[in-house]
Design an enzyme around this catalytic site. Structure first.
Site, mmCIF file in Angstrom:
data_model
loop_
_atom_site.group_PDB
_atom_site.id
_atom_site.type_symbol
_atom_site.label_atom_id
_atom_site.label_comp_id
_atom_site.label_asym_id
_atom_site.label_seq_id
_atom_site.Cartn_x
_atom_site.Cartn_y
_atom_site.Cartn_z
ATOM 1 N N TYR A 54 -3.712 -0.818 -12.600
ATOM 2 C CA TYR A 54 -3.312 -1.708 -11.503
ATOM 3 C C TYR A 54 -3.864 -3.123 -11.761
ATOM 4 C CZ TYR A 54 -2.072 2.517 -8.811
ATOM 5 O OH TYR A 54 -1.523 3.715 -8.386
ATOM 6 N N SER A 154 -1.079 13.397 -11.871
ATOM 7 C CA SER A 154 -0.124 12.595 -11.106
ATOM 8 C C SER A 154 1.233 12.679 -11.791
ATOM 9 C CB SER A 154 -0.581 11.137 -11.000
ATOM 10 O OG SER A 154 0.341 10.417 -10.210
ATOM 11 N N SER A 210 3.317 6.083 -2.178
ATOM 12 C CA SER A 210 4.500 5.371 -1.649
ATOM 13 C C SER A 210 5.138 6.057 -0.441
ATOM 14 C CB SER A 210 5.549 5.133 -2.747
ATOM 15 O OG SER A 210 5.122 4.098 -3.606
ATOM 16 N N GLN A 292 -0.996 -4.532 8.830
ATOM 17 C CA GLN A 292 -0.245 -3.342 8.399
ATOM 18 C C GLN A 292 -1.163 -2.117 8.394
ATOM 19 O OE1 GLN A 292 1.341 -4.394 4.551
ATOM 20 N NE2 GLN A 292 2.885 -5.773 5.397
HETATM 21 N N1 LIG Z 1 0.159 7.905 -8.809
HETATM 22 C C1 LIG Z 1 1.102 7.000 -8.902
HETATM 23 O O1 LIG Z 1 1.873 6.981 -9.853
HETATM 24 C C2 LIG Z 1 1.239 5.985 -7.806
HETATM 25 C C3 LIG Z 1 2.376 5.150 -7.765
HETATM 26 C C4 LIG Z 1 2.476 4.229 -6.712
HETATM 27 C C5 LIG Z 1 1.477 4.165 -5.757
HETATM 28 N N2 LIG Z 1 0.346 4.949 -5.845
HETATM 29 C C6 LIG Z 1 -0.738 4.906 -4.828
HETATM 30 O O2 LIG Z 1 -0.176 5.017 -3.525
HETATM 31 C C7 LIG Z 1 -0.564 3.872 -2.757
HETATM 32 C C8 LIG Z 1 0.513 3.543 -1.755
HETATM 33 O O3 LIG Z 1 1.727 3.234 -2.434
HETATM 34 P P1 LIG Z 1 2.630 2.046 -1.912
HETATM 35 O O4 LIG Z 1 1.814 0.799 -1.801
HETATM 36 O O5 LIG Z 1 3.857 2.027 -2.723
HETATM 37 O O6 LIG Z 1 2.918 2.591 -0.412
HETATM 38 P P2 LIG Z 1 4.112 2.266 0.581
HETATM 39 O O7 LIG Z 1 3.610 2.659 1.910
HETATM 40 O O8 LIG Z 1 5.362 2.912 0.126
HETATM 41 O O9 LIG Z 1 4.318 0.691 0.499
HETATM 42 C C9 LIG Z 1 3.306 -0.175 0.949
HETATM 43 C C10 LIG Z 1 3.872 -1.571 1.123
HETATM 44 O O10 LIG Z 1 4.831 -1.574 2.201
HETATM 45 C C11 LIG Z 1 4.625 -2.725 3.011
HETATM 46 N N3 LIG Z 1 4.100 -2.248 4.305
HETATM 47 C C12 LIG Z 1 3.166 -1.292 4.518
HETATM 48 N N4 LIG Z 1 2.967 -1.094 5.835
HETATM 49 C C13 LIG Z 1 3.798 -1.940 6.476
HETATM 50 C C14 LIG Z 1 4.034 -2.178 7.829
HETATM 51 N N5 LIG Z 1 3.404 -1.492 8.790
HETATM 52 N N6 LIG Z 1 4.942 -3.127 8.156
HETATM 53 C C15 LIG Z 1 5.617 -3.815 7.192
HETATM 54 N N7 LIG Z 1 5.427 -3.628 5.869
HETATM 55 C C16 LIG Z 1 4.508 -2.684 5.512
HETATM 56 C C17 LIG Z 1 3.604 -3.584 2.290
HETATM 57 O O11 LIG Z 1 4.245 -4.409 1.329
HETATM 58 P P3 LIG Z 1 4.705 -5.917 1.593
HETATM 59 O O12 LIG Z 1 3.930 -6.450 2.753
HETATM 60 O O13 LIG Z 1 4.449 -6.618 0.317
HETATM 61 O O14 LIG Z 1 6.170 -5.815 1.892
HETATM 62 C C18 LIG Z 1 2.794 -2.541 1.553
HETATM 63 O O15 LIG Z 1 2.087 -3.043 0.460
HETATM 64 C C19 LIG Z 1 -0.821 2.797 -3.819
HETATM 65 O O16 LIG Z 1 -1.635 1.775 -3.343
HETATM 66 C C20 LIG Z 1 -1.482 3.586 -4.904
HETATM 67 O O17 LIG Z 1 -2.833 3.792 -4.590
HETATM 68 C C21 LIG Z 1 0.247 5.866 -6.851
#
Ligand SMILES: NC(=O)c1ccc[n+]([C@@H]2O[C@H](COP(=O)([O-])OP(=O)(O)OC[C@H]3O[C@@H](n4cnc5c(N)ncnc54)[C@H](OP(=O)(O)O)[C@@H]3O)[C@@H](O)[C@H]2O)c1
Length: 326
Positions: A54, A154, A210, A292
């Site tokens: 990351y 993962s 996600s 958020q």
């Molecule tokens: N193992 C893997 O391969 C893998 C892959 C991906 C992620 N992950 C892990 O999973 C975690 C979460 O993934 P993700 O960040 O993709 O989660 P997500 O919940 O799908 O997306 C989060 C993004 O959505 C937006 N958001 C979140 N809450 C909101 C709200 N209440 N209102 C409006 N916009 C909102 C924000 O982006 P904006 O404000 O920029 O729009 C935020 O950064 C990561 O941080 C990581 O630790 C792991």
């Protein structure tokens, strides 16, 4: 906040946790990380997810600096990191789970996180070129050296997970305890079908990534791409088509009446829906700002209000057939 066991491991994780993919460094500096992690912790979060790759190591540096400022007792929270893609292009150093890379990788992660150990060490992807046995032995040695406490996979296939567990059992090594899969209203197949067996046979844990499909499930992409959203970031163009796909957006819009009946936001409804699955240990939320985090944490209060009738209505929106309809 409620806590769930991480599969058959003896530790409990908060139902909601916080991760740093995309956000830390690109959108969240140390000050904002302190705010976001602080708000999550206040809501009861005890698990923070990270990965070597990351922001090319910078995300670990930011989390490390934030943890230092927050000054929590080390024994009161859990941190993970993940290794696979690597930070260098040279042979043996990228896209691999070989012994050398894993041992050197964990040392780098700990240095950037300013920690003596991570609580969960993940293999960020499977490596078809390294024998699973080599990987299992290397991680066992990392755990024995005190640099990690538990380990997980993962996006490994159910077969690869079963092979790792069986190798560990055969040699009395530390077994992996959890998968980190994508699971959200748009991505259900693998979690609900392929992994059903590993949950049943091994009581494997799951740390979901996600949950909002990168923000799509918040409804914010309904009228185009908002300023400051993930879809506007350099290097994330590949996400744009998914976030603005008309069919996807129609499904999100169809969820709106359910969210208003429940008096919650679409983000809270979508996260709460994941919590309904008993095979989920924790949902790793992501946030580019503290508001958020505060909004998303309230999903724990929405989850108990999702009746079977509401769950069926959601299935209908996403075109999910019940077993007896197949
Ligand atoms: N193992 C893997 O391969 C893998 C892959 C991906 C992620 N992950 C892990 O999973 C975690 C979460 O993934 P993700 O960040 O993709 O989660 P997500 O919940 O799908 O997306 C989060 C993004 O959505 C937006 N958001 C979140 N809450 C909101 C709200 N209440 N209102 C409006 N916009 C909102 C924000 O982006 P904006 O404000 O920029 O729009 C935020 O950064 C990561 O941080 C990581 O630790 C792991």
């Amino acid at each position: 906040m409620r806590y769930r066991y991480l599969g058959r491991a003896g530790i409990q994780v908060s139902e909601l946790s916080l991760g740093s993919w995309v956000t830390f460094k690109n959108q969240v500096d140390v000050k904002a990380a302190v705010e976001c992690m602080g708000a999550a912790h206040e809501a009861g979060v005890n698990f923070f997810d990270n990965a070597e790759v990351y922001a090319h190591g910078k995300s670990e540096e930011i989390m490390g600096a934030a943890l230092k400022q927050l000054g929590w007792r080390r024994s009161s929270y859990l941190v993970s990191t993940k290794i696979f893609w690597g930070l260098e292009d040279s042979v043996n150093e990228h896209d691999t789970l070989n012994r050398k890379r894993l041992i050197e990788g964990i040392n780098g992660s700990l240095r950037r996180l300013q920690l003596d150990y991570v609580d969960i060490f993940f293999c960020h992807r499977p490596d078809p070129n390294t024998p699973i046995e080599e990987t299992v032995w290397a991680i066992h040695n990392i755990i024995e050296s005190g640099k990690a406490l538990y380990w997980g996979t993962s996006e490994w296939s159910a077969g690869e997970i079963a092979a790792a567990i069986e190798i560990a059992e055969r040699h009395h090594l530390h077994k992996p305890v959890t998968e980190q899969p994508e699971y959200n209203l748009f991505r259900r197949e693998r979690f609900e079908k392929e992994y059903a067996r590993i949950f049943k046979d091994y009581r494997y844990g799951s740390t979901i990534w996600s949950p909002l499909a990168s923000g799509l499930l918040t409804g914010k992409y309904g009228n185009g791409i908002p300023q400051d959203s993930r879809a506007t970031l350099k290097g994330y163009d590949w996400l744009r088509s998914r976030l603005t796909d008309k069919n996807n957006l129609a499904k999100v819009q169809a969820l709106e009446p359910i969210a208003s009946e429940l008096g919650c936001s679409l983000a809270q409804l979508s996260i709460a829906w994941i919590l309904q699955n008993p095979n989920v240990s924790t949902v790793i939320t992501g946030a580019s700002r503290v508001e958020q985090v505060r909004e998303n944490m309230q999903a724990v209060e929405v989850a108990p209000r999702l009746t079977p009738e509401i769950m069926n209505r959601i299935d209908d929106i996403f075109g999910v057939k019940k077993d007896d309809e197949e």
